[in-house]
Design an enzyme around this catalytic site. Structure first.
Site, PDB file in Angstrom:
ATOM      1  NE  ARG A 158      -7.084   4.717   3.529  1.00 37.34           N
ATOM      2  CZ  ARG A 158      -7.811   3.796   4.166  1.00 37.34           C
ATOM      3  NH1 ARG A 158      -8.975   4.117   4.656  1.00 37.34           N
ATOM      4  NH2 ARG A 158      -7.356   2.582   4.324  1.00 37.34           N
TER       5      ARG A 158
ATOM      6  CG  ASP B 255      -8.477  -3.993  -3.341  1.00 39.32           C
ATOM      7  OD1 ASP B 255      -7.842  -3.352  -2.485  1.00 39.32           O
ATOM      8  OD2 ASP B 255      -9.141  -5.003  -3.056  1.00 39.32           O
TER       9      ASP B 255
ATOM     10  NE  ARG C 298     -10.266   6.709  -1.943  1.00 38.94           N
ATOM     11  CZ  ARG C 298     -11.460   6.913  -1.461  1.00 38.94           C
ATOM     12  NH1 ARG C 298     -12.288   7.734  -2.049  1.00 38.94           N
ATOM     13  NH2 ARG C 298     -11.862   6.269  -0.387  1.00 38.94           N
TER      14      ARG C 298
ATOM     15  CE1 TYR D  28     -12.036  -8.938   2.530  1.00 32.15           C
ATOM     16  CE2 TYR D  28     -10.219 -10.216   1.610  1.00 32.15           C
ATOM     17  CZ  TYR D  28     -10.679  -9.225   2.470  1.00 32.15           C
ATOM     18  OH  TYR D  28      -9.797  -8.538   3.255  1.00 32.15           O
TER      19      TYR D  28
ATOM     20  NE  ARG E   6      -4.027  -2.076   1.015  1.00 31.03           N
ATOM     21  CZ  ARG E   6      -4.785  -2.487   2.017  1.00 31.03           C
ATOM     22  NH1 ARG E   6      -4.883  -1.768   3.096  1.00 31.03           N
ATOM     23  NH2 ARG E   6      -5.445  -3.602   1.916  1.00 31.03           N
TER      24      ARG E   6
HETATM   25  O1  CP3 Z   1       0.417   0.409  -3.175  1.00 26.19           O
HETATM   26  C1  CP3 Z   1      -0.056  -0.756  -3.136  1.00 26.19           C
HETATM   27  O2  CP3 Z   1       0.338  -1.618  -2.347  1.00 26.19           O
HETATM   28  C2  CP3 Z   1      -1.073  -1.125  -4.205  1.00 26.19           C
HETATM   29  C3  CP3 Z   1      -2.370  -1.190  -3.868  1.00 26.19           C
HETATM   30  C4  CP3 Z   1      -3.054  -2.231  -2.983  1.00 26.19           C
HETATM   31  C5  CP3 Z   1      -4.315  -1.938  -2.460  1.00 26.19           C
HETATM   32  N1  CP3 Z   1      -4.838  -3.059  -1.926  1.00 26.19           N
HETATM   33  C6  CP3 Z   1      -4.954  -0.622  -2.550  1.00 26.19           C
HETATM   34  C7  CP3 Z   1      -5.962  -0.282  -1.556  1.00 26.19           C
HETATM   35  C8  CP3 Z   1      -2.771  -3.555  -2.656  1.00 26.19           C
HETATM   36  C9  CP3 Z   1      -1.515  -4.358  -2.923  1.00 26.19           C
HETATM   37  C10 CP3 Z   1      -3.929  -4.083  -2.006  1.00 26.19           C
HETATM   38  C11 CP3 Z   1      -4.071  -5.485  -1.587  1.00 26.19           C
HETATM   39  C12 CP3 Z   1      -5.207  -5.870  -0.750  1.00 26.19           C
HETATM   40  N2  CP3 Z   1      -6.514  -5.400  -0.778  1.00 26.19           N
HETATM   41  C13 CP3 Z   1      -5.157  -6.928   0.191  1.00 26.19           C
HETATM   42  C14 CP3 Z   1      -3.942  -7.790   0.446  1.00 26.19           C
HETATM   43  C15 CP3 Z   1      -2.920  -7.098   1.250  1.00 26.19           C
HETATM   44  C16 CP3 Z   1      -3.327  -6.899   2.680  1.00 26.19           C
HETATM   45  O3  CP3 Z   1      -3.585  -5.753   3.054  1.00 26.19           O
HETATM   46  O4  CP3 Z   1      -3.337  -7.884   3.404  1.00 26.19           O
HETATM   47  C17 CP3 Z   1      -6.435  -7.030   0.791  1.00 26.19           C
HETATM   48  C18 CP3 Z   1      -6.833  -8.003   1.891  1.00 26.19           C
HETATM   49  C19 CP3 Z   1      -7.275  -6.082   0.162  1.00 26.19           C
HETATM   50  C20 CP3 Z   1      -8.728  -5.844   0.386  1.00 26.19           C
HETATM   51  C21 CP3 Z   1      -8.960  -4.460   0.820  1.00 26.19           C
HETATM   52  N3  CP3 Z   1      -8.879  -3.339   0.005  1.00 26.19           N
HETATM   53  C22 CP3 Z   1      -9.289  -4.013   2.118  1.00 26.19           C
HETATM   54  C23 CP3 Z   1      -9.449  -4.921   3.329  1.00 26.19           C
HETATM   55  C24 CP3 Z   1      -9.432  -2.614   2.045  1.00 26.19           C
HETATM   56  C25 CP3 Z   1      -9.870  -1.659   3.119  1.00 26.19           C
HETATM   57  C26 CP3 Z   1      -8.687  -1.249   3.899  1.00 26.19           C
HETATM   58  C27 CP3 Z   1      -8.901   0.022   4.669  1.00 26.19           C
HETATM   59  O5  CP3 Z   1      -7.953   0.354   5.374  1.00 26.19           O
HETATM   60  O6  CP3 Z   1      -9.946   0.656   4.556  1.00 26.19           O
HETATM   61  C28 CP3 Z   1      -9.121  -2.209   0.729  1.00 26.19           C
HETATM   62  C29 CP3 Z   1      -9.112  -0.818   0.212  1.00 26.19           C
HETATM   63  C30 CP3 Z   1      -7.815  -0.333  -0.329  1.00 26.19           C
HETATM   64  N4  CP3 Z   1      -7.056  -1.032  -1.201  1.00 26.19           N
HETATM   65  C31 CP3 Z   1      -7.226   0.940  -0.081  1.00 26.19           C
HETATM   66  C32 CP3 Z   1      -6.057   0.983  -0.871  1.00 26.19           C
HETATM   67  C33 CP3 Z   1      -5.098   2.124  -1.028  1.00 26.19           C
HETATM   68  C34 CP3 Z   1      -7.802   2.068   0.742  1.00 26.19           C
HETATM   69  C35 CP3 Z   1      -8.689   2.808  -0.220  1.00 26.19           C
HETATM   70  C36 CP3 Z   1      -9.001   4.227   0.109  1.00 26.19           C
HETATM   71  O7  CP3 Z   1      -9.887   4.435   0.947  1.00 26.19           O
HETATM   72  O8  CP3 Z   1      -8.428   5.140  -0.503  1.00 26.19           O
END
Ligand code: CP3
Length: 323
Positions: free
Chosen positions: A7, A52, A16, A130, A3
């Protein structure tokens, strides 16, 4: 960093504030722009494409929404493989073509600077979690129950997902990704015995399908993987990405010498003052003297991490030289 676009960056929040998360993922110009932000702001060695893991479930007919601070939600849940929409070969890549387009835009920018782009996808088990639970879960009771009561249906679900994930990864490599990371975030909830019996095969299947077509490095991340490291080292992955709970030396011992190790600073250490971040990062680096190591966090960067602290982490790594 996991990530690494996100944010904690004001530049990301500015974009965003105008579009929702999934629109950002699906708009290649914007996804490319946020992918490049941490490369320029922090000086990381690789760009992680902005997308994602759940987009593959969308391609399989499960609508995903992200509610602010509530995490992802799926419009419906599944309990058999036939609950996914049937797709002919090639249709996953086609419906996720925006990810490929984002990668092409980013590689065009970064190729001349010799900076690789990393693609990624969720692993079958984590995506199934999921799809079956409908959201992030604490106990994962629905998927564990399905695994126990309908093991062959459970295997069919993972099998279908393994093919979809492989297709998505292959498309990302063909668009220019120089390495790919597979996230099996939740597989650590299983005992090693159950992981070996029910899940390892699905990761192996994804990896071997990708390797039949391409030879880019494949990184595998599992959270809470302490008890699984030896099993993970036999999935065919080139790199194991581990969280902060397992000391790197121990991870190396359990993984053997045939895989590289990535990790594993606790992301909450980035709340400490820069001098402590430096110290803890150096201690992390000191644990791994041989080649075959990629410095990283042990899980995603936390959304309220100060940017200068993320930079202290990266700068410490970049200044490091092994004797
Ligand atoms: O920079 C990077 O790493 C690339 C982007 C990336 C995202 N998600 C963007 C994202 C990657 C590699 C992921 C993987 C991901 N997504 C996983 C596996 C890695 C981990 O965290 O264990 C999982 C389980 C997800 C599913 C997911 N997506 C969740 C649980 C959430 C909510 C998290 C939260 O904190 O609210 C997301 C949303 C998400 N994916 C965000 C980002 C930047 C936050 C989005 C936002 O509100 O701007």
């Amino acid at each position: 960093m996991m990530r690494q676009a996100g944010r904690y960056l004001p530049e990301y929040r500015a974009i965003r504030s105008k579009v929702d998360f999934l629109t950002l993922c699906r708009t290649p110009e914007l996804a490319a722009e946020v992918t490049l932000q941490p490369v320029d702001i922090l000086g990381v060695d690789a760009a992680v494409i902005f997308s994602d893991i759940l987009v593959v479930l969308e391609a399989l007919g499960l609508e995903v929404t992200f509610e602010e601070h509530a995490g992802p939600r799926l419009s419906r849940t599944i309990n058999q493989a036939s609950d996914f929409v049937p797709l002919a070969h090639g249709q996953i890549a086609e419906s996720l073509s925006y990810v490929g387009e984002s990668i092409r835009m980013v590689t065009k920018e970064l190729n001349p600077r010799n900076i690789p782009v990393l693609g990624f996808a969720g692993a079958p088990f984590t995506l199934a979690a999921y799809a079956i639970e409908g959201k992030t879960s604490r106990e994962f009771l629905a998927i564990r129950k399905l695994m126990r009561t309908q093991p062959s249906e459970f295997t069919r679900i993972l099998d279908r997902l393994a093919e979809a994930v492989a297709e998505h990864l292959i498309a990302q490599i063909e668009a220019g990704a120089g390495a790919v990371q597979i996230f099996d975030t939740w597989a650590g909830i299983l005992s090693r015995r159950d992981f070996d019996q029910y899940v390892a095969g699905s990761i192996q299947k994804t990896i071997s399908m990708v390797q039949q077509k391409h030879s880019v490095p494949i990184i595998l991340y599992v959270k809470n993987s302490h008890h699984l490291i030896e099993s993970l080292s036999y999935t065919g992955a080139d790199v194991l990405s581990i969280d902060w709970r397992t000391p790197l030396q121990e991870a190396r011992r359990n993984a053997g010498m045939h895989v590289a190790i990535q990790g594993n600073l606790d992301p909450s250490i980035l709340y400490c003052p820069p001098s402590i971040i430096q110290d803890r990062t150096r201690k992390m680096l000191l644990q791994h003297k041989n080649p075959g190591y990629i410095a990283n966090l042990g899980h995603g960067i936390l959304p309220d991490t100060p940017v200068e602290n993320a930079r202290a982490f990266i700068d410490t790594i970049k200044a490091w030289r092994y004797e």
